[in-house]
Design a protein around this motif. Structure first.
Motif, mmCIF file in Angstrom:
data_model
loop_
_atom_site.group_PDB
_atom_site.id
_atom_site.type_symbol
_atom_site.label_atom_id
_atom_site.label_comp_id
_atom_site.label_asym_id
_atom_site.label_seq_id
_atom_site.Cartn_x
_atom_site.Cartn_y
_atom_site.Cartn_z
ATOM 1 N N GLY A 55 0.825 -1.199 0.000
ATOM 2 C CA GLY A 55 0.000 0.000 0.000
ATOM 3 C C GLY A 55 0.859 1.247 0.000
ATOM 4 O O GLY A 55 2.084 1.182 0.090
ATOM 5 N N LYS A 107 -3.986 9.945 3.870
ATOM 6 C CA LYS A 107 -4.632 9.064 2.907
ATOM 7 C C LYS A 107 -3.889 7.735 2.864
ATOM 8 O O LYS A 107 -2.656 7.709 2.905
ATOM 9 C CB LYS A 107 -4.645 9.696 1.513
ATOM 10 N N GLU A 162 -3.815 4.009 0.666
ATOM 11 C CA GLU A 162 -4.275 3.308 -0.529
ATOM 12 C C GLU A 162 -3.741 1.879 -0.514
ATOM 13 O O GLU A 162 -2.587 1.646 -0.149
ATOM 14 C CB GLU A 162 -3.784 4.001 -1.797
ATOM 15 N N ASP A 185 -9.294 3.133 -0.996
ATOM 16 C CA ASP A 185 -8.535 4.226 -0.380
ATOM 17 C C ASP A 185 -9.416 4.918 0.643
ATOM 18 O O ASP A 185 -10.639 4.828 0.610
ATOM 19 C CB ASP A 185 -8.025 5.219 -1.426
ATOM 20 N N GLN A 186 -8.764 5.601 1.560
ATOM 21 C CA GLN A 186 -9.470 6.262 2.665
ATOM 22 C C GLN A 186 -8.686 7.482 3.090
ATOM 23 O O GLN A 186 -7.469 7.428 3.234
ATOM 24 C CB GLN A 186 -9.607 5.282 3.838
ATOM 25 N N THR A 187 -9.384 8.615 3.297
ATOM 26 C CA THR A 187 -8.758 9.873 3.685
ATOM 27 C C THR A 187 -9.403 10.406 4.951
ATOM 28 O O THR A 187 -10.633 10.389 5.075
ATOM 29 C CB THR A 187 -8.883 10.920 2.560
#
Length: 202
Positions: free
Chosen positions: A84, A118, A120, A127-129
């Motif tokens: 990631g 963030k 990924e 993905d996440q922010t």
């Protein structure tokens, strides 16, 4: 943290609108590399950014900084590889004290603000922010390169406050940290860059 940001913001505004301030400011473009608290799956954090300083006195500066930092993550398991990428965009207010006003100038300071985190996953499309507050005490040194240019080097200890930003790479392994990739929440970084000086010069 909120109180610190409020104090830094009010100080910056009050000095920017004061006629009695020291009329000098600088802009620094810098590159950054460092080690994080998840070195077991990471080879380090790297990137770059910009800093703007306004000298309210010959040896006191306040300002704002922003960086874009990346961290490649890889964990080798018995059956597969977990990969990631974590990115962090810290946007901070800063305050610095310089121990000298001429020549080679060592300084100490602090940055505080928000981190845009963030994460990924490469194995799966996810993905996440999130936003998290952060703080970074630091020390540095300014090396003159002429009338308007200098080279600035600084070392910082960056801390992200709050829960980590993480994603699970295998939904069949809930709660198993071996299958997670996440943003680091602590890093020791070294930055170096070119500084341009605006305003009055002695």
């Amino acid at each position: 943290m909120k109180k610190l940001l409020v104090v830094l913001s009010l100080t910056l505004i009050s000095f920017l609108f004061s006629n009695k301030t020291f009329a000098q400011s600088t802009l620094t473009l810098q590159g950054t590399y460092g080690a994080t608290n998840q070195s077991y799956i990471s080879k380090g954090i790297y990137g770059g950014g910009v800093q703007y300083r306004y000298f309210v006195k010959p040896n006191v500066a306040i300002g704002i900084s922003g960086k874009y930092l990346m961290e490649e993550l890889k964990r080798e398991l018995s059956t597969k590889s977990i990969r990631g990428k974590a990115t962090n965009i810290p946007i901070n207010l800063l305050a610095e004290y310089y121990f000298k006003t001429e020549g080679i100038r060592p300084y100490a300071g602090i940055e505080a603000g928000l981190n845009i985190l963030k994460i990924e996953g490469y194995n799966i499309q996810i993905d996440q922010t999130v936003l998290r507050p952060g703080v970074a005490p630091k020390v540095g040194i300014v090396l003159p390169m002429g009338k308007r240019l200098s080279f600035t080097v600084e070392a910082a200890y960056q801390v992200v406050i709050g829960s980590t930003n993480s994603i699970l790479m295998d939904p069949l392994k809930p709660g198993n940290p071996k299958y997670e990739v996440k943003n680091s929440n602590q890093a020791v970084t070294v930055s170096g860059g070119i500084t341009y000086i605006f305003g009055k010069k002695k």
